[in-house]
Scaffold this active site. Structure first.
Site, short mmCIF file in Angstrom:
data_model
loop_
_atom_site.label_atom_id
_atom_site.label_comp_id
_atom_site.label_asym_id
_atom_site.label_seq_id
_atom_site.Cartn_x
_atom_site.Cartn_y
_atom_site.Cartn_z
N GLU A 60 37.61 73.95 46.53
CA GLU A 60 36.33 74.07 45.82
C GLU A 60 35.13 74.07 46.77
OE1 GLU A 60 38.79 72.05 44.93
OE2 GLU A 60 39.24 72.40 42.81
N PHE A 122 42.96 61.48 32.84
CA PHE A 122 43.45 62.24 33.98
C PHE A 122 42.39 63.24 34.45
CE2 PHE A 122 45.81 65.99 35.64
CZ PHE A 122 46.23 65.39 36.83
N GLN A 123 42.13 63.26 35.73
CA GLN A 123 41.13 64.12 36.35
C GLN A 123 39.75 63.94 35.74
OE1 GLN A 123 42.76 68.16 36.69
NE2 GLN A 123 43.58 67.60 38.69
N LYS A 172 36.22 69.90 27.71
CA LYS A 172 37.18 70.92 27.27
C LYS A 172 37.07 71.19 25.77
CE LYS A 172 41.93 72.32 28.12
NZ LYS A 172 43.24 71.96 28.68
N MET A 489 28.77 69.75 70.38
CA MET A 489 27.50 69.05 70.21
C MET A 489 27.72 67.53 70.22
SD MET A 489 24.35 69.80 70.12
CE MET A 489 23.68 71.28 69.37
#
Lengths: 595, 190
Positions: A60, A122-123, A172, A489
């Site tokens: 993502e 869940f999630q 959802k 760096m």
């Protein structure tokens, strides 16, 4: 919102249908995303249409940076779609990146069904809570009848005023529910109305002040790019009219062409000597769409001590935030520049001779050649690699992205950007791993262009998986890796600040980038000798596949010039002065406390 | 806050603060929607601003507008930043620094009131003394039996502080305060 996109009238549809319809109505052609349980209804709708093309990323974070690159290269909002929980948390880095660099980014996240919110389902995660401080605004949509208006409002908020990221979190059950879709309308809410027009009295005063200057400087930033190509054109006109030298921040490169005669190069910590000295010694400073970031100003109490300052910014909170200014002008950079150019033409007939001594002084600073480096016949110097890349690609339709680190600064120093929207880099947040997915996003927007990610070996491994996406979508991005096997760096700061103790900045197990490219189905090139470089770059350009270019460069090269910690613009460390001893003593004990 | 930090001499240069911190009262008019209070207080914690008092309630039901009253402390420069940062929040309609406004109007300071409920238990002399003092402070008895009082007291924060301090030795067991409600004198609205 514009018409003529076949906008629908009010009609009943499911939440998931609304999402896709709203994307179409807001002119979205591409979105970057990754499916998951809580966004499956939206993915089902995406499957059944072809007006909006979905690009399947591998992580993502990659979707977010790709959308940012897309936005930066087109001037349109980037759009990403991710699932709940880990999908949303993985989006946080690009959201914050877009917030700090003012990139319009619309992120749609799935959420567990409304009834399960708060049950540790869940999630599940508190997406609006987590993303509240890293978005310009966010919404949790609990009523399907409000969904379409919220999406339209989200596009409006993301793209107007100071652009930024927004999140729309859609449970959802709302995606399944049926409701009434409403097409986009203008001015969706009463509390949000960014002011675009600058105060005319202040603009007049600014023009008068610029006209009176003997040592003026124009310092431009990413705001000019955000204000559209017209703003860059106006900036160029103003530079021409005033005869003033111009420098720019990392984010602002390309608004004024690097080949232009008034160009001083980038300013700031690794900016050019002439740009920083001119900032320090000027008598009038015009800051256009930049925000006096700490990498720009260096030591604040010694920042440009002799100048009157004018600051144009669309965000009132940027004015007088870090540096007090004499004439703050709140407004859209494009509109204010338009007014300034018009007023200048009407009132000021400059005698450019007044500026001759100033330009003579600048010529002396330029003569120090602060980006110079020692060439080497056996080892590729990283600066040389970028110079050759520039020479071999400058006449093409080229877009450059970068990762974060030494290579990024070398790219900014040695790759001359000529036009706005051609330079994509993570400035504010400094996100390693930005460049590869950003290049993907740019290539999706401009399929026939030459898109090059100037990368470091460490950064590029943070989002390497998006090579797979590039192969899948036949996006022939070129990943030009300056491979020195160090986090360069980090190592440079360890040398400067921590007694050359190189704690964990060396990568002992580097992948074989050529084999890696081939494993992904791309093309790998390795180059180790300066003499082979041009041919290798030509090969990279001609291959119609994603390329990993493993450019082996001098391992211990450091990035100069540099304003060491605790120092002012006129105390730059130049490359010819940067002996080991000078480097070790450049920063005093007080300066070591913070990076 | 910046005011307390010494310059560290670095690329993150922190300038020496020459201004003195002041307490200001801000009125923030917001859309009453979920999360709006979190946005406002998240801004304060995220950017290191102080909150000394916070009062929130919907004030215009038909338009669903809430008024947030924040008492904050900072230098004039920081206070100016706070105002601008609050104005960036999308559901924020208006931000008024009541303290600055009061000075502009020549009113000194804005009107500020706070309400407290104070529970005091005790018998005998303490109980009589508590009631006597409550009358002197114009606190109302809103609940009582033979062993306790609950007083309702309204006034400036300093008056409430004083009342609570006096009640301490007289059997103070519980305090609830609302935070500051504030507006400016005169006929003008916010």
């Amino acid at each position: 919102m514009s018409n003529g996109r076949g906008q629908t009238e009010r009609r009943e549809m499911t939440g998931a249908e609304m999402v896709v319809q709203a994307l179409k109505d807001n002119g979205v052609k591409h979105l970057f995303g990754y499916p998951g349980g809580a966004v499956l209804p939206i993915y089902d709708e995406i499957f059944q249409q072809d007006a909006v093309e979905h690009i399947l990323v591998r992580h993502e974070q990659g979707a977010g940076h790709a959308a940012e690159g897309y936005a930066r290269a087109t001037g349109k909002p980037g759009v990403m779609l991710v699932t709940s929980g880990p999908g949303a948390t993985n989006a946080v880095t690009p959201l914050q990146d877009a917030l700090m660099d003012s990139i319009p980014l619309v992120c749609i996240t799935g959420q567990v069904p409304t009834a399960l919110i708060g049950s540790d389902a869940f999630q599940e995660c508190d997406t609006v809570g987590i993303t509240r401080p890293c978005t310009k605004h966010n919404w949790l949509v609990k009523d399907v009848n409000k969904l379409s208006a919220i999406i339209h409002e989200a596009f409006h908020v993301a793209t107007t005023g100071r652009p930024g990221p927004v999140v729309i979190d859609i449970p959802k059950d709302v995606q399944f529910a049926k409701g009434i879709y409403t097409p986009p309308q203008t001015a969706p809410r009463t509390s949000y109305h960014p002011n675009l027009q600058g105060d005319m009295e202040k603009i007049k005063a600014a023009v008068a002040l610029m006209a009176s200057a003997k040592k003026p400087i124009i310092y431009s930033g990413g705001g000019v790019i955000n204000a559209g190509p017209e703003a860059s054109q106006l900036l160029r006109e103003l530079v021409e009219l005033t005869g003033a030298p111009i420098t720019s921040t990392l984010m602002g490169l390309g608004a004024y062409p690097a080949s232009g005669k008034s160009w001083l190069g980038m300013l700031g910590m690794h900016g050019s000597y002439e740009a920083n000295m001119a900032m320090h010694d000027c008598d009038v400073m015009l800051c256009v769409g930049a925000r006096f970031d700490d990498r720009i100003t260096g030591r604040l109490d010694a920042f440009s001590p002799y100048s009157k300052k004018i600051h144009i910014d669309i965000d009132p909170s940027s004015l007088n935030k870090n540096v007090p200014v004499d004439i703050p002008i709140q407004g859209d950079v494009g509109r204010v520049l338009e007014d300034m150019v018009r007023l200048w033409r009407a009132t000021s007939k400059t005698d450019k001779k007044v500026l001759y001594p100033w330009w003579e002084q600048i010529a002396k600073w330029r003569a120090r050649d602060s980006f110079a480096f020692k060439g080497n016949a056996d080892v590729i110097m990283p600066q040389y690699a970028i110079q050759r890349l520039y020479e071999l690609t400058k006449d093409r339709d080229t877009y450059i992205t970068t990762e974060v680190g030494q290579h990024q600064m070398w790219a900014a120093q040695h790759y001359g950007i000529e036009k706005p929207n051609r330079w994509m880099t993570s400035g504010g947040l400094g996100t390693m791993g930005y460049g590869l997915p950003a290049a993907l996003g740019v290539q999706i927007a401009h399929p026939d262009a030459l898109v090059i990610d100037i990368a470091g070996d460490a950064s590029v491994q943070m989002t390497m998986q998006e090579m797979s996406t590039a192969v899948q979508y036949e996006a022939p991005i070129k990943i030009f890796i300056l491979n020195n096997q160090y986090m360069g760096m980090v190592r440079q700061w360890q040398q400067l600040l921590h007694g050359n103790r190189l704690s964990h900045s060396y990568t002992e197990a580097m992948p074989d980038f050529v084999k890696l490219a081939e494993a992904y189905g791309g093309h790998g090139i390795r180059c180790e000798k300066p003499g082979d470089l041009d041919a290798a770059i030509q090969e990279m350009i001609s291959v119609k596949k994603p390329v990993l270019f493993d450019c082996r460069v001098a391992n211990l090269a450091n990035c100069f010039p540099m304003i060491p910690s605790g120092k002012a613009h006129n105390e730059m460390l130049l490359p010819d002065e940067a002996t080991d001893e000078a480097v070790a003593n450049a920063i005093d004990a007080k300066g070591r406390e913070l990076v | 806050m910046n005011a307390q930090l010494q310059p560290t001499g670095s690329a993150y240069f922190i300038a020496k603060e020459t201004q003195l911190p002041e307490s200001h009262t801000l009125s923030v008019l917001v859309d009453n929607e979920p999360g709006v209070l979190a946005r406002v207080i998240g801004l304060f914690s995220g950017r290191g601003y102080n909150i000394e008092s916070l009062t929130v309630s919907e004030t215009e039901h038909e338009q669903h507008l809430s008024r947030i009253t924040v008492v904050t402390r900072g230098t004039p420069h920081v206070l100016e930043q706070i105002k601008h940062q609050l104005e960036r929040i999308v559901p924020v309609h208006r931000v008024v620094d009541l303290t600055v406004k009061a000075q502009e109007l020549g009113h000194g300071t804005p009107l500020e009131r706070e309400l407290a409920l104070v529970k005091v238990t005790g018998t005998g002399d303490h109980r009589v003394e508590a009631l006597r003092l409550a009358e002197a402070f114009r606190a109302k008895v809103i609940d009582a039996n033979t062993e306790h009082f609950i007083f309702e007291i309204t006034g400036k924060g300093s008056k409430l502080d004083q009342f609570i301090a006096i009640m301490k030795p007289l059997g103070l067991v519980e305090i609830c305060r609302t935070g500051v409600a504030a507006m400016n004198r005169g006929q003008q609205g916010m």
